[in-house]
Scaffold this motif. Structure first.
Motif, PDB file in Angstrom:
ATOM      1  N   PRO A 326      30.680 -35.624  48.552  1.00  0.00           N
ATOM      2  CA  PRO A 326      30.514 -37.017  48.979  1.00  0.00           C
ATOM      3  C   PRO A 326      29.180 -37.657  48.572  1.00  0.00           C
ATOM      4  O   PRO A 326      28.961 -38.836  48.829  1.00  0.00           O
ATOM      5  CB  PRO A 326      30.622 -36.918  50.506  1.00  0.00           C
ATOM      6  N   ARG A 327      28.302 -36.884  47.959  1.00  0.00           N
ATOM      7  CA  ARG A 327      26.986 -37.391  47.523  1.00  0.00           C
ATOM      8  C   ARG A 327      26.185 -37.959  48.695  1.00  0.00           C
ATOM      9  O   ARG A 327      25.693 -39.088  48.662  1.00  0.00           O
ATOM     10  CB  ARG A 327      27.141 -38.446  46.425  1.00  0.00           C
ATOM     11  N   CYS A 328      26.048 -37.143  49.721  1.00  0.00           N
ATOM     12  CA  CYS A 328      25.313 -37.570  50.907  1.00  0.00           C
ATOM     13  C   CYS A 328      23.805 -37.505  50.655  1.00  0.00           C
ATOM     14  O   CYS A 328      23.362 -37.119  49.566  1.00  0.00           O
ATOM     15  CB  CYS A 328      25.690 -36.691  52.094  1.00  0.00           C
ATOM     16  N   THR A 329      23.036 -37.847  51.677  1.00  0.00           N
ATOM     17  CA  THR A 329      21.576 -37.848  51.538  1.00  0.00           C
ATOM     18  C   THR A 329      20.922 -36.661  52.252  1.00  0.00           C
ATOM     19  O   THR A 329      19.713 -36.661  52.479  1.00  0.00           O
ATOM     20  CB  THR A 329      20.984 -39.155  52.097  1.00  0.00           C
ATOM     21  N   CYS A 330      21.707 -35.642  52.607  1.00  0.00           N
ATOM     22  CA  CYS A 330      21.141 -34.460  53.272  1.00  0.00           C
ATOM     23  C   CYS A 330      20.066 -33.814  52.386  1.00  0.00           C
ATOM     24  O   CYS A 330      20.359 -33.321  51.299  1.00  0.00           O
ATOM     25  CB  CYS A 330      22.231 -33.436  53.556  1.00  0.00           C
ATOM     26  N   GLY A 331      18.838 -33.810  52.860  1.00  0.00           N
ATOM     27  CA  GLY A 331      17.774 -33.106  52.150  1.00  0.00           C
ATOM     28  C   GLY A 331      17.479 -33.606  50.760  1.00  0.00           C
ATOM     29  O   GLY A 331      16.911 -32.873  49.936  1.00  0.00           O
ATOM     30  N   TYR A 332      17.807 -34.863  50.473  1.00  0.00           N
ATOM     31  CA  TYR A 332      17.627 -35.361  49.101  1.00  0.00           C
ATOM     32  C   TYR A 332      16.171 -35.296  48.640  1.00  0.00           C
ATOM     33  O   TYR A 332      15.895 -35.107  47.450  1.00  0.00           O
ATOM     34  CB  TYR A 332      18.155 -36.795  48.976  1.00  0.00           C
ATOM     35  N   ALA A 333      15.222 -35.448  49.569  1.00  0.00           N
ATOM     36  CA  ALA A 333      13.809 -35.423  49.179  1.00  0.00           C
ATOM     37  C   ALA A 333      13.419 -34.063  48.603  1.00  0.00           C
ATOM     38  O   ALA A 333      12.665 -33.983  47.623  1.00  0.00           O
ATOM     39  CB  ALA A 333      12.925 -35.767  50.377  1.00  0.00           C
TER      40      ALA A 333
END
Length: 363
Positions: A326-333
């Motif tokens: 789903p291309r989530c933002t979990c831990g994107y940094a």
């Protein structure tokens, strides 16, 4: 020491894998961080979240959570975070911190809405929590509208001040986390000033409805539709990061990611969270570093080590790396820091003071 050395090798291989997937074949999922939802109960009424709307089922016992600690130790976890719901609603939160530090010999952090922070400050300090992240979504009434709790803003401020007072100013690192939405974007400069006065760091979250506990929320008053305000806010954060690198707990790549994301674009990157972090919910379901994907197993039926080492888990991490998800933002940094490893290292060296919080967690 071995786990740290092995993870450094994995990080370099993950960086090289963005140029050739050949290198992924040499990487096994070896998470060093665990995020544990120790309760579904929540005393917030956030308009950005559905957790508080759910009726909690049987709460995990202290013994059940302790049993998980031993399994986390077996796979080499060095950092563990307690989340929820609201983790401070557990009467045994101090005991859990103590047991986690003893069994895992790990750094322990908590993510809290701050409502009970003033009340629980003493026990958190006594049991040696290593890092505290507190949610604050605006100034005064703006925060209270988003959080749904009258007086929330002042409760958070009092809680942070209480921690400082009890620890004679030497409390563990404290971070204020803000979910960026239309209602609060214009108040970010004021929030930064509040953080400076409290001597805490600041970071942001990006609203993501692909995560199971955010699905179905009304986003009509949350999604940002003013691109000029987005640019103005991100440009402001750039300048603050350059002038005072200690205050903002995000790197420059993350700021640029947020600019694109808030403009409803899909920034491209390679997700590394399946290799770095494991997630466990309050029913003991195990997730591959991402709340947007189905669980990989359950600790009531399987051993954690067996789940992590299974072929299907490794396949899942490869799918996440390629963003077949789903291309989530979990831990994107964290993923961005690895995707751009050379520039991330250069930034860390140039802004050494700004990374003191991370160093306190690592060392």
């Amino acid at each position: 020491m071995y786990h740290l050395f092995r993870k450094l090798i994995d990080i370099n291989l993950l960086y090289l894998s963005k140029y050739s997937r050949f290198f992924l074949n040499f990487i096994q999922p070896r998470p060093i961080e665990a995020s544990f939802k120790v309760t579904e109960r929540c005393n917030s009424r956030c308009i950005t979240c559905n957790v508080w709307k759910n009726v909690p089922k049987n709460e995990l016992t202290t013994q059940e959570i302790e049993n998980v600690f031993y399994q986390l130790r077996e796979i080499g976890i060095k950092y563990i975070g307690f989340t929820g719901g609201e983790c401070l609603l557990r009467d045994d939160i101090g005991e859990l911190i103590k047991k986690a530090k003893k069994i895992l010999r790990a750094k322990v952090y908590i993510i809290t809405n701050g409502i009970l922070l003033e009340e629980k400050a003493k026990i958190l300090l006594e049991q040696g929590v290593d890092y505290i992240s507190v949610s604050l979504d605006g100034i005064g009434k703006t925060d209270e509208k988003i959080r749904g709790v009258p007086g929330h803003y002042e409760k958070v401020i009092r809680g942070i001040k209480r921690l400082r007072k009890l620890s004679s100013g030497k409390s563990p690192p404290i971070n204020i986390g803000t979910t960026l939405v239309k209602l609060n974007l214009h108040e970010i400069p004021k929030l930064i000033e509040v953080c400076k006065k409290l001597n805490v760091t600041w970071s942001y979250n990006l609203l993501d409805t692909s995560l199971y506990f955010f699905k179905g929320i009304d986003t009509s008053q949350l999604l940002v539709n003013d691109e000029n305000l987005v640019d103005k806010t991100i440009d402001y954060l750039y300048e603050i990061k350059k002038k005072d690198p200690e205050i903002i707990n995000m790197n420059f790549k993350s700021l640029e990611f947020a600019r694109e994301y808030l403009k409803n674009k899909k920034p491209n990157f390679h997700c590394t969270m399946g290799y770095l972090r494991v997630l466990i919910d309050s029913s003991l379901n195990v997730y591959s570093g991402c709340w947007a994907l189905p669980p990989m197993g359950n600790l009531r039926k399987e051993n954690l080590k067996d789940i992590i080492r299974s072929p299907k888990y490794k396949q899942r991490t490869k799918q996440m790396f390629d963003l077949n998800c789903p291309r989530c933002t979990c831990g994107y940094a964290f993923s961005l820091a690895i995707n751009f490893l050379p520039s991330s290292l250069i930034e860390a060296i140039k802004n050494f003071k700004g990374y003191k919080t991370y160093l306190k967690m690592i060392v």
